[in-house]
Design an enzyme around this catalytic site. Sequence first.
Site, mmCIF file in Angstrom:
data_model
loop_
_atom_site.group_PDB
_atom_site.id
_atom_site.type_symbol
_atom_site.label_atom_id
_atom_site.label_comp_id
_atom_site.label_asym_id
_atom_site.label_seq_id
_atom_site.Cartn_x
_atom_site.Cartn_y
_atom_site.Cartn_z
ATOM 1 N N ASP A 50 0.871 -1.173 0.000
ATOM 2 C CA ASP A 50 0.000 0.000 0.000
ATOM 3 C C ASP A 50 0.911 1.227 0.000
ATOM 4 O OD1 ASP A 50 -1.792 2.069 0.461
ATOM 5 O OD2 ASP A 50 -3.023 0.904 1.846
ATOM 6 N N ARG B 143 0.067 4.403 -0.383
ATOM 7 C CA ARG B 143 -0.664 5.662 -0.216
ATOM 8 C C ARG B 143 -0.146 6.480 0.966
ATOM 9 N NH1 ARG B 143 -6.656 3.242 -0.362
ATOM 10 N NH2 ARG B 143 -5.545 1.694 0.921
#
Length: 215
Positions: free
Chosen positions: A140, A142
């Site tokens: 991930d 982000r």
Amino acid sequence: MTHTETDPQRPAPATVRSRVRIPLTFPDGYRVEAEVHTFHGLADGAEHLALSLGTPGAEPPLVRLHSECLTGDVFGSDRCDCGPQLRESVERIAEAGGHLLYLRQEGRGIGLYNKLDAYALQDAGLDTYQANTALGLPEDGRDYTAAAQMLTTLGVDAVRLLSNNPDKAGQLTALGIEVTERVPTGVHLSPSNVRYLRAKVEHTGHSIPLAGLVG
């Protein structure tokens, strides 16, 4: 990306670039008007949007950080729950008053082409996180610094966060945005996304009550 900082580090402020009102109509006929904000000075330089919906009340506004998903949001792919979450979030935020931040973070930050490559690996047996790492990419990638900037620019320093993802709440808190409550979305289950949802629950602690819905 998981942040574990204990002291909030509020990022530098952004500024509003433009505001425009846009009537939204979804395929099921639901309609609502949003005030859409664009920004100057976001940390990652991406063209993120803030959709202000409804009229905020006495409580902190209901806020969703929604990562762009072309396949789910636009084409209605059942491999994820992104499209149904977007539709649900717009209506719930319009009812409660708040903001939907539409963040240009396709594929948890790896981009559209890489996400489709990861789909091919998932078809071969890997889960959504394993597929990303098999491509040499983060599970991930982000970062929600720009999201915190957008909220601060809109005058928001505390939110009720519409999310199943504990990392979103953790990052916002570390960036100086108080999360007074984490409000889960509904469970948008399909035969094509069972493994995807299970991986989110088992690998990253998403608050999706799959027990009793799948074997």
